[in-house]
Motif scaffolding. Sequence first.
Motif, PDB file in Angstrom:
ATOM      1  N   ILE A   1      -3.376  86.660 -14.789  1.00 34.91           N
ATOM      2  CA  ILE A   1      -3.564  86.643 -16.198  1.00 34.91           C
ATOM      3  C   ILE A   1      -4.721  87.655 -16.493  1.00 34.91           C
ATOM      4  CG2 ILE A   1      -4.820  85.523 -18.414  1.00 34.91           C
ATOM      5  CD1 ILE A   1      -2.134  84.536 -17.596  1.00 34.91           C
ATOM      6  N   LYS A   2      -4.448  88.722 -17.406  1.00 36.34           N
ATOM      7  CA  LYS A   2      -5.162  89.855 -17.719  1.00 36.34           C
ATOM      8  C   LYS A   2      -5.080  90.080 -19.420  1.00 36.34           C
ATOM      9  CE  LYS A   2      -5.798  91.299 -13.353  1.00 36.34           C
ATOM     10  NZ  LYS A   2      -6.952  91.898 -12.676  1.00 36.34           N
ATOM     11  N   PRO A   3      -6.051  90.389 -20.210  1.00 38.47           N
ATOM     12  CA  PRO A   3      -7.372  90.570 -19.719  1.00 38.47           C
ATOM     13  C   PRO A   3      -7.901  89.380 -18.960  1.00 38.47           C
ATOM     14  CG  PRO A   3      -7.191  90.963 -22.207  1.00 38.47           C
ATOM     15  CD  PRO A   3      -5.876  90.355 -21.384  1.00 38.47           C
TER      16      PRO A   3
ATOM     17  N   GLY B   1      -6.713  81.175  -1.558  1.00 36.43           N
ATOM     18  CA  GLY B   1      -8.060  81.665  -1.269  1.00 36.43           C
ATOM     19  C   GLY B   1      -7.897  83.314  -1.568  1.00 36.43           C
ATOM     20  N   HIS B   2      -8.813  83.298  -2.690  1.00 37.54           N
ATOM     21  CA  HIS B   2      -9.262  84.703  -3.111  1.00 37.54           C
ATOM     22  C   HIS B   2     -10.362  85.408  -2.284  1.00 37.54           C
ATOM     23  CE1 HIS B   2      -9.687  88.300  -5.557  1.00 37.54           C
ATOM     24  NE2 HIS B   2      -8.844  87.940  -6.102  1.00 37.54           N
ATOM     25  N   ARG B   3     -10.450  86.607  -1.743  1.00 38.44           N
ATOM     26  CA  ARG B   3     -11.443  86.884  -0.698  1.00 38.44           C
ATOM     27  C   ARG B   3     -11.951  88.082  -1.587  1.00 38.44           C
ATOM     28  NH1 ARG B   3      -8.104  91.319   3.540  1.00 38.44           N
ATOM     29  NH2 ARG B   3      -7.960  92.674   1.564  1.00 38.44           N
TER      30      ARG B   3
ATOM     31  N   MET C   1      -3.571  83.366   1.515  1.00 36.00           N
ATOM     32  CA  MET C   1      -4.849  84.362   1.631  1.00 36.00           C
ATOM     33  C   MET C   1      -4.565  85.660   1.245  1.00 36.00           C
ATOM     34  SD  MET C   1      -7.369  83.218   3.424  1.00 36.00           S
ATOM     35  CE  MET C   1      -8.136  84.716   4.052  1.00 36.00           C
ATOM     36  N   HIS C   2      -5.215  86.215   0.369  1.00 36.30           N
ATOM     37  CA  HIS C   2      -5.330  87.576  -0.127  1.00 36.30           C
ATOM     38  C   HIS C   2      -5.453  88.569   0.912  1.00 36.30           C
ATOM     39  CE1 HIS C   2      -5.652  87.641  -4.829  1.00 36.30           C
ATOM     40  NE2 HIS C   2      -5.463  86.425  -4.424  1.00 36.30           N
ATOM     41  N   VAL C   3      -4.595  89.624   0.893  1.00 39.39           N
ATOM     42  CA  VAL C   3      -4.605  90.752   1.948  1.00 39.39           C
ATOM     43  C   VAL C   3      -4.499  92.140   1.195  1.00 39.39           C
ATOM     44  CG1 VAL C   3      -3.442  89.300   3.543  1.00 39.39           C
ATOM     45  CG2 VAL C   3      -1.977  90.825   1.964  1.00 39.39           C
TER      46      VAL C   3
ATOM     47  N   ASN D   1      -2.796 100.287  -2.470  1.00 38.08           N
ATOM     48  CA  ASN D   1      -3.433  99.326  -3.143  1.00 38.08           C
ATOM     49  C   ASN D   1      -4.453 100.351  -4.300  1.00 38.08           C
ATOM     50  OD1 ASN D   1      -6.044  99.277  -2.072  1.00 38.08           O
ATOM     51  ND2 ASN D   1      -4.914  98.853  -0.383  1.00 38.08           N
ATOM     52  N   LYS D   2      -5.132  99.623  -5.269  1.00 36.39           N
ATOM     53  CA  LYS D   2      -6.065 100.484  -6.088  1.00 36.39           C
ATOM     54  C   LYS D   2      -7.458 100.467  -5.353  1.00 36.39           C
ATOM     55  CE  LYS D   2      -7.289  96.344  -8.797  1.00 36.39           C
ATOM     56  NZ  LYS D   2      -7.181  95.580 -10.025  1.00 36.39           N
ATOM     57  N   PHE D   3      -7.456  99.747  -4.253  1.00 39.97           N
ATOM     58  CA  PHE D   3      -8.922  99.828  -3.616  1.00 39.97           C
ATOM     59  C   PHE D   3      -8.863 100.852  -2.561  1.00 39.97           C
ATOM     60  CE2 PHE D   3      -8.968  95.024  -5.037  1.00 39.97           C
ATOM     61  CZ  PHE D   3      -9.775  95.644  -6.375  1.00 39.97           C
TER      62      PHE D   3
ATOM     63  N   GLY E   1      -0.763  92.198 -11.631  1.00 41.67           N
ATOM     64  CA  GLY E   1      -1.447  91.917 -12.997  1.00 41.67           C
ATOM     65  C   GLY E   1      -1.200  92.791 -13.889  1.00 41.67           C
ATOM     66  N   GLY E   2      -1.648  93.958 -13.822  1.00 38.92           N
ATOM     67  CA  GLY E   2      -1.249  95.144 -14.680  1.00 38.92           C
ATOM     68  C   GLY E   2       0.020  95.507 -14.532  1.00 38.92           C
ATOM     69  N   GLY E   3       0.725  95.476 -13.372  1.00 42.04           N
ATOM     70  CA  GLY E   3       1.928  96.000 -12.993  1.00 42.04           C
ATOM     71  C   GLY E   3       3.067  95.310 -13.721  1.00 42.04           C
TER      72      GLY E   3
END
Length: 413
Positions: free
Chosen positions: A153-155, A268-270, A301-303, A308-310, A364-366
Motif C-alpha cells: 500500500i502506497k502512500p 518477514g520484512h528485513r 523473506m524479503h530478498v 532494485n531501487k537500492f 508498490g510504485g510499479g
Amino acid sequence: MERIFAEYYIETPYEVEQAAAVLAGEQSSGTFVSVPGETAELKQRFAARVEHIEKLDLVDEPSIPGNTIPGKKYQRAKVQVSWSIENFGYNLPVLISTLQGNLYEISQFTGLKLMDFEVPDSFKNHFKGPRFGIQGSKASCGVDDRPMIGTIIKPSVGMSPEETAALVKTLIEAGIDFIKDDELMGSTANSLFEDRVNVIMKVINEHAHKTGKKVMYAFNITDEIDAMQRKYEHIQKNEGTCAMISINSTGLSGTKKICDQGDLVIHGHRNGWGMLNRHPLLGIEFPAYQKIWRLAGVDQMHVNGIQNKFWESDDSVVKSIQSCLKPFVCGNNPLPVVSSGQWGGQAPETYRRTQTTDLLYMAGGGILAHPMGATAGVNALQQAWKASVDGLSVEEAALQYPEFAASVKKFSK
Ligand SMILES: O=C(O)[C@H](O)COP(=O)(O)O
Ligand SMILES: [Mg+2]
C-alpha cells in the motif's frame, strides 16, 4: 558430540592462524589473557576450534578500522570455526551471540563477515521452522505454477482505513494475490491498526465468499511483544491469513514467539538489511541471515529484487533467492519476497537467472503508479510473468500486452 560450523570472510594484518585463534578463544572459553581454571580438559570440551583456513588476496589498506602494523599488508581469508553444541544447547540468542557477538569488535580484524553456518540434525527436534513457507503461502491464496503477485500500500503512511480498503477492493478485483502494509505503517493517528484490519478484512472476506479466492494481506504487527500478540489475535478474529513483522526491529525472540503460534503466515520484512550487509567486509551474508530466521519460523523473506531501487547487486539477489530454496534442517522453505523498485520489467531476468516461480513478486510504485491505473498495474505484472515463463523478452512481451507496454514506457530507464 555434535558441532556447529561457521564460515567467516576475514581480513587481518596479523598471521591469519594467529587472528583466527584469537577469534576462537574470545568466542568460547578464553579471553585476552590465560585465566586460572581454563584447563586443558575444559578447553578440549568447550573451546571453539579453527577447522579450516583458506588464504585469499592481500590488500594495502584496511577495510574497516582495527589494528595496523607498519609495513604489513592485510590478508583476506575464509576461516571456518566450530563449537560444540554443549556450549549453548538449543538457545538461539546465545548461539547468535557466539556466531555474531564480540568477534566483530576484535581489533586484530580489519574485516569480518559471517558468510554461512551449519547446525546439526538434532536442531529439527527443537525448532519447527517455517510452518507455511512456499507451498503454504501459495496454497492459501490459490496460486500454483506462477509467482504470487503482490503490492505494498502506497502512500506508505497517511491513508485512512476506508481509503486503504477502497484501494484493496480495486486490487483484488484486478486479480492480485497478496497485499501488505508498508513497514512504516503500524498504527497512525488516522489509521489505527484494528480499524484498518476490520475494514480491509471485510473487503477480502466478501470477495473470498463470492469467488473462493482469499487474497493474503500482511498486516504490519511490528510492535512490543504483548501488543504484537493482541494484533495477531485481532487478525485471527477477522479471519486474516498473514501478519508482517520487521524482523530486525522486533529481534529474534519477539519474532519467534509470534511464529511459534503457527496459525498465520509470517511475512518477514528485513528493513535495516543495508546496515548488516552493505559493507563487503562487515556483517552477515544472506545465506547465513535467512537460516537464523528460518530457525525462528519466518515463512516469507524479503530478498530485494533484480535491478532494485537500492544498492544491492543482482548477483546478491539471485544468491539470496537460491539460499531460500535450499533445504535446511527444519520446516518448509521460506518464500523469497522479491520487492524494491519492481514493475514487471525485471521479471524476464528474474526468471532467466533463477528458473523458479516460487516467489512473491511485489511492486508498490510499479503497480500503483501505472499510467492506466492500479488494475492495469496488476495486469501488467501478471502479463510480465506469463511472458517470462513463456521465454519472451521485455520487448517481445510489450508487443503482445498493452498494459505491460505502458509499464515499459513509464518505468524503464
Ligand atoms: O516494503 C517494500 O517492499 C517496499 O516499500 C517496496 O516498494 P516499491 O515497490 O514501491 O519499491
Ligand atoms: Mg516498504
